[in-house]
Design an enzyme around this catalytic site. Structure first.
Site, short mmCIF file in Angstrom:
data_model
loop_
_atom_site.label_atom_id
_atom_site.label_comp_id
_atom_site.label_asym_id
_atom_site.label_seq_id
_atom_site.Cartn_x
_atom_site.Cartn_y
_atom_site.Cartn_z
N ALA A 210 0.84 -1.20 0.00
CA ALA A 210 0.00 0.00 0.00
C ALA A 210 0.87 1.24 0.00
O ALA A 210 2.10 1.15 -0.09
CB ALA A 210 -0.91 -0.01 1.22
N ASN A 211 0.26 2.41 0.08
CA ASN A 211 1.02 3.66 0.21
C ASN A 211 0.30 4.57 1.19
O ASN A 211 -0.74 4.20 1.74
CB ASN A 211 1.19 4.33 -1.16
CG ASN A 211 -0.15 4.61 -1.81
OD1 ASN A 211 -0.96 5.34 -1.28
ND2 ASN A 211 -0.40 3.96 -2.95
N ARG A 212 0.85 5.76 1.40
CA ARG A 212 0.36 6.62 2.48
C ARG A 212 -0.83 7.50 2.10
O ARG A 212 -1.21 8.39 2.84
CB ARG A 212 1.48 7.55 2.94
CG ARG A 212 2.63 6.82 3.56
CD ARG A 212 3.66 7.81 4.09
NE ARG A 212 4.91 7.14 4.36
CZ ARG A 212 5.13 6.42 5.46
NH1 ARG A 212 4.18 6.31 6.37
NH2 ARG A 212 6.29 5.82 5.64
N ALA A 276 -3.93 7.19 -5.50
CA ALA A 276 -2.52 6.80 -5.59
C ALA A 276 -2.53 5.28 -5.81
O ALA A 276 -2.36 4.50 -4.88
CB ALA A 276 -1.80 7.16 -4.31
#
Ligand code: C5P
Length: 404
Positions: A210-212, A276
């Protein structure tokens, strides 16, 4: 501050739902509204003028024949010194009075005297709501131009009966207030799809890549487009923020699901791809949890590229009239933005600097640069809501001029 400086005259009538009006006051004030409350006699049996006064930071008006209040503002001024009159909860009794022009207490007198728009949130027992007298009054009030929010279906607080009659939730009332008080609707009749948040790409049933991304910017854009009148579908990856009101939200986990949900929504006039999306997913994610075995090296992760949703939409046979992408960059922002514009078939790339310390990823503020074929426009540091509102206006002025 979507209601910055807006003056709301809030009439609280007598019903158990009056307790929700306390929250409604908070929500309205949080958005910058100034709330002046009126309580009927019955309302004071459910919540106290003290609580209403404290939360609204205003004098609470209760009495048509109060000499002080009449000298202070008077019911005619009270009725007119506001941008919107909100009645929440509106009882069957108050609706009946309104429909017949009765004015024997402060609330009904003000409603009769007001020349401002009126929004009411009915709350009553389901039998009272469906009663033919109430339905006749409803039809009369609608004909008179009174706006309604709710009632909703659900269980009644007092009797446990189910049916139509629950007051709309405070946030839904706030959305209706915003709708009433918002300006022109340049995107009326147009459809938009917005992606937001990260994607989660499973490694095994418990782990993921995942990402932030928080989804704050994408969600705010969906809200802002809806406010300008667009019919918005928000395709959201896993986020912890709540679904925006006034928008249809579809929840997805993975990039492939996000793409499918976006494509299922075509044709639309506007696509804003803010998510994102993870660039890669695990080539074949495990069906069972991958075990850590003593003495053995960790299993290598074989990655494969995810579909590029923006690029797919930008080159689609049913390409929206306006395609907007985002670019989270840490260097060469304009250059990268311009090549992305070209490669992805977008009309606009909103580029932001996400290098460490800017706080753009996950934070509440964003400073962006708008990159189009014709040039670059730099915006100052703004809240994500402000970016969203400005961008929605930009979209509104550019969507009619585009044809590809
Ligand atoms: O190529 P890059 O990921 O920097 O491009 C960012 C833009 O492309 C964003 O608008 C993002 O939503 C979109 N994107 C996408 N699908 C991907 C990767 C990015 O829609 N797989």
């Amino acid at each position: 501050m979507t209601l910055g400086g807006k003056r709301i005259l809030l009439i609280i009538a007598g019903g158990i739902a009056a307790y929700k009006s306390l929250d409604l006051i908070r929500r309205l004030r949080e958005r910058g509204a100034v709330v002046r409350p009126i309580m009927t006699k019955a309302a004071q049996e459910f919540v106290t003028p003290l609580a209403v006064g404290a939360l609204s930071a205003s004098h609470v008006y209760t009495d048509l024949f109060s000499r002080e209040d009449e000298q202070d503002v008077g019911h005619i001024r009270l009725a007119r010194e506001c941008d919107l009159v909100v009645v929440a909860p509106a009882t069957a009794d108050l609706m009946a009075k309104m429909a017949h022009g009765l004015a024997d207490d402060l609330a009904s007198a003000v409603l009769l005297a007001s020349d401002r728009p009126i929004l009411i949130a009915p709350a009553m027992n389901p039998k009272m709501w469906t009663a033919s007298a109430t339905q006749r009054n409803l039809a009369t009030l609608q004909k008179d131009g009174i706006q309604f929010v709710g009632p909703m279906e659900g269980e009644m607080a007092e009797s446990g009966e189910r049916g139509l009659g629950r007051m709309a939730e405070p946030l839904d009332i706030v959305a209706a207030v915003e709708q009433q008080l918002s300006g022109p609707k340049p995107l009326a009749g147009m459809k938009a799809v917005v992606t937001s948040g990260p994607t989660h790409e499973p490694i095994d049933p418990v782990r993921y890549i995942a990402n932030r991304s928080s989804g704050k910017q994408g969600h705010a854009i969906a809200t802002a487009l809806a406010k300008l009148g667009a019919e918005v579908t928000l395709v959201s990856g896993p986020v912890t923020i709540s679904d925006p009101t006034g928008v249809r939200t579809v929840h997805v986990e993975r990039a492939e699901e996000m793409r499918d949900a976006v494509l299922a929504n075509l044709p639309v006039d506007i696509a804003v791809m803010v998510a994102a999306v993870a660039d890669w997913r695990v080539a074949s994610s495990a069906d069972q949890k991958i075990k850590k075995l003593p003495g053995e090296a960790p299993a290598p992760l074989q990655l494969t590229e995810n579909p590029d949703i923006l690029k797919t939409v930008g080159h689609h046979a049913q390409r929206p009239r306006l395609v907007v992408g985002f670019a989270a960059e840490t260097q060469n922002i304009d250059e990268n933005g311009r090549s992305k514009l070209e490669r992805k078939g977008a009309d606009l790339i909103v580029a932001n600097d996400v290098s460490a310390g800017t706080g753009a990823m996950g934070g509440d503020r964003n400073s962006v640069r708008l990159i189009t074929k014709t040039g670059v426009e730099a915006w100052p540091d703004l809240s994500k809501t402000e970016v969203a509102e400005r961008l929605a206006l930009w979209i509104a002025t550019h969507v009619s001029g585009t044809s590809r």
